[in-house]
Design a protein around this motif. Structure first.
Motif, PDB file in Angstrom:
ATOM      1  N   ALA A  96       0.981  -1.487  -0.428  1.00 24.95           N
ATOM      2  CA  ALA A  96      -0.112  -0.069   0.201  1.00 24.95           C
ATOM      3  C   ALA A  96       0.787   1.127   0.095  1.00 24.95           C
ATOM      4  N   CYS A  97       2.164   0.979   0.871  1.00 25.99           N
ATOM      5  CA  CYS A  97       2.834   2.323   0.950  1.00 25.99           C
ATOM      6  C   CYS A  97       4.047   2.432  -0.065  1.00 25.99           C
ATOM      7  N   ARG A  98       4.360   1.421  -1.113  1.00 22.95           N
ATOM      8  CA  ARG A  98       4.931   1.162  -2.022  1.00 22.95           C
ATOM      9  C   ARG A  98       6.300   1.301  -1.637  1.00 22.95           C
ATOM     10  N   LYS A 116      11.710  -3.016  -5.324  1.00 21.11           N
ATOM     11  CA  LYS A 116      11.107  -2.624  -5.224  1.00 21.11           C
ATOM     12  C   LYS A 116      10.044  -3.820  -4.350  1.00 21.11           C
ATOM     13  N   ILE A 117       8.745  -2.934  -4.081  1.00 24.70           N
ATOM     14  CA  ILE A 117       7.896  -4.106  -3.229  1.00 24.70           C
ATOM     15  C   ILE A 117       6.959  -4.164  -5.266  1.00 24.70           C
ATOM     16  N   GLU A 118       7.187  -2.926  -5.979  1.00 22.78           N
ATOM     17  CA  GLU A 118       6.570  -2.918  -7.226  1.00 22.78           C
ATOM     18  C   GLU A 118       7.347  -4.015  -7.980  1.00 22.78           C
ATOM     19  N   ASP A 119       7.759  -4.244  -7.919  1.00 25.41           N
ATOM     20  CA  ASP A 119       8.936  -5.312  -8.528  1.00 25.41           C
ATOM     21  C   ASP A 119       8.040  -6.554  -8.178  1.00 25.41           C
ATOM     22  N   GLN A 173      -1.118  -2.840 -10.648  1.00 23.97           N
ATOM     23  CA  GLN A 173       0.051  -1.212 -10.144  1.00 23.97           C
ATOM     24  C   GLN A 173      -0.808  -0.363  -9.465  1.00 23.97           C
ATOM     25  N   LEU A 174      -2.272  -0.382  -9.837  1.00 19.17           N
ATOM     26  CA  LEU A 174      -2.593   0.746  -9.747  1.00 19.17           C
ATOM     27  C   LEU A 174      -3.132   1.258  -7.957  1.00 19.17           C
ATOM     28  N   PHE A 175      -3.268  -0.416  -7.380  1.00 17.82           N
ATOM     29  CA  PHE A 175      -3.747  -0.886  -6.333  1.00 17.82           C
ATOM     30  C   PHE A 175      -2.151  -0.505  -5.314  1.00 17.82           C
ATOM     31  N   VAL A 176      -0.846  -0.834  -5.982  1.00 19.89           N
ATOM     32  CA  VAL A 176       0.778  -0.365  -5.808  1.00 19.89           C
ATOM     33  C   VAL A 176       0.720   0.931  -5.156  1.00 19.89           C
ATOM     34  N   GLY A 188      -8.867   0.535  -2.190  1.00 21.00           N
ATOM     35  CA  GLY A 188      -9.665  -0.627  -1.898  1.00 21.00           C
ATOM     36  C   GLY A 188      -8.340  -1.571  -1.175  1.00 21.00           C
ATOM     37  N   VAL A 189      -9.104  -2.703  -0.406  1.00 21.89           N
ATOM     38  CA  VAL A 189      -8.226  -3.393   0.761  1.00 21.89           C
ATOM     39  C   VAL A 189      -6.897  -3.862   0.469  1.00 21.89           C
TER      40      VAL A 189
END
Ligand SMILES: Cc1cc2nc3c(=O)[nH]c(=O)nc-3n(C[C@H](O)[C@H](O)[C@H](O)COP(=O)(O)OP(=O)(O)OC[C@H]3O[C@@H](n4cnc5c(N)ncnc54)[C@H](O)[C@@H]3O)c2cc1C
Length: 390
Positions: free
Chosen positions: A193-195, A206-209, A240-243, A250-251
């Motif tokens: 949630a915080c990328r 990073k987490i998005e990867d 990636q929209l939610f990251v 959303g949760v």
């Protein structure tokens, strides 16, 4: 891997949110710093909420403690018995179904919902600014599926980082490679949630990867599954929209993450350089050649002295790589080449042990804030071509 490092990894945190600093008085009596109206709940709403998620509490102690995070400014408020803003109730679901049904009820009654994981955020993002429901996600915890062939794991969002990594390493011989300083304080859901970024992001990303897919409960109670496969060539990437969306869209109720084999070996080196600019240039040249050591840390002269006591005003670079020996030997050869080109002097690689031993130590924060100082961290990102001027 050294014995010391293995011990550090087993030094697990509590697996529940860690209060950043004691609240003066008690959490039950903590008042809200934020003025203005907050949404409360009636008995009818409470009954409805509990029909979807049995564990909804109005316990003032739980509410007070759950209504704050590690925002340094808010830590100074805690010294005066204040939290950012109190929730009306705290819901502690234990399944995605409960989360979804609870959101549907909140939607029906127009109740604000704030998701929270480890509450280690440093910006107040998990503070229930408008009251309503604090949605504590720590009850959804654990690894639910491991695909060793594809190197992916499915993990629940309330899993604390240290426990996640420990279970991966000890039970599955895998690593995620995400090592924020707040490893023991934060959850996988909060990372996404915080990328977030970890200390080994040069190698693992990073987490998005790392995120390959998500299950997300939407405000109206539907559950959306995104991605889950390695790549796609169609349409925008909903994962990636939610990251980085910080609970606003959303949760997150489950995540599929890319993982790696547990690194069999590591290599370390430490260097000192005449100036910060020389250190930047050394790092740039290492990365330009395609070498991505897991840890590549450059300290300015003040931080070098504070952490490593060299006494010569020079700047320290620490390098650690881990993984397959054939690859990490190549990476460390590139590092040594570029260190020579930058006129770096070799230091004792034991400096890495010093860093590893205290890299997750956050005790100084409370000590300094208790003495009336405000301490914060600013992150700066820039292209190599402008970095030395930042
Ligand atoms: C000492 C210290 C060191 C830190 N070091 C790092 C670091 O190295 N790297 C780094 O990236 N960060 C770091 N942080 C910041 C923080 O730990 C990270 O942002 C972390 O990812 C937050 O995770 P959490 O579980 O504590 O989330 P929380 O603080 O509980 O929540 C943060 C945000 O995520 C949302 N959220 C939480 N769970 C969910 C969910 N399941 N679904 C949707 N939204 C959700 C919340 O609503 C909120 O907006 C540090 C913090 C501290 C105090």
């Amino acid at each position: 891997m050294t014995q010391e490092r293995a011990e550090n990894q087993n030094d697990l945190g509590p697996g529940v949110p860690t209060p950043p600093i004691p609240l003066a008085g008690s959490a039950a009596h903590a008042t809200s710093k934020r003025r203005g109206s907050r949404v409360g709940i009636t008995e009818a709403v409470l009954r409805d909420l509990r029909s979807s998620c049995p564990d909804v509490t109005e316990d003032p102690e739980v509410i007070g403690e759950s209504s704050r995070d590690w925002w340094p400014l808010a830590m100074t408020w805690a010294l005066h018995g204040q939290v950012g803003s109190r929730a009306a109730a705290v819901a502690r679901p234990t399944s995605a179904q409960e989360v979804a049904e609870l959101l549907a009820v909140c939607n029906k009654w127009g109740l604000p919902v704030t998701a929270a994981g480890g509450r280690s955020g440093v910006l107040g993002a998990s503070v229930p600014v408008f009251g309503g429901i604090l949605l504590d996600m720590c009850g959804l915890t654990g690894i639910t599926e491991v695909d060793d062939t594809s190197l992916t794991v499915d993990v629940l969002p309330g899993t604390f980082g240290d426990r996640f990594e420990d279970e991966l390493r000890t039970q599955h011989s895998l690593t995620c490679g995400h090592w924020p300083q707040s490893m023991n304080l934060s959850t996988v859901g909060g990372w996404i949630a915080c990328r977030g970024a970890g200390q080994m992001s040069t190698r693992y990303g990073k987490i998005e990867d790392m995120v390959q897919g998500l299950d997300v409960a939407l405000a109206d109670g539907r559950i959306l599954s995104t991605g889950g496969y390695p790549r796609a060539a169609t349409g925008p990437d909903l994962t990636q929209l939610f990251v980085g969306s910080e609970g606003t869209l959303g949760v997150i109720t489950s995540a599929r993450l890319r993982v790696h084999p547990n690194p069999p070996e590591d290599r370390r080196s430490a260097w000192s350089l005449a100036s910060f600019e020389d250190g930047l240039e050394m790092c740039r040249r290492i990365l330009r050649r395609g070498a991505t050591p897991a840890v590549l840390r450059l300290y300015d002269s003040i931080e070098s002295e504070r952490n490593y006591h060299l006494g010569d005003g020079r700047c320290v670079v620490l390098v650690l790589d881990e993984g397959d020996p054939a690859i990490i030997d190549g990476v460390m050869n590139v590092v040594a080449d570029e260190a020579r080109a930058a006129n770096a002097s070799p230091l004792d690689a034991a400096l890495l042990d010093v860093w590893l031993a205290k890299r997750n130590d956050v005790a100084a924060l409370e000590q300094l804030i208790s003495r009336g100082l405000l301490v914060d961290t600013l992150e700066v990102s820039g292209r190599w071509s402008v970095l030395s001027g930042v």
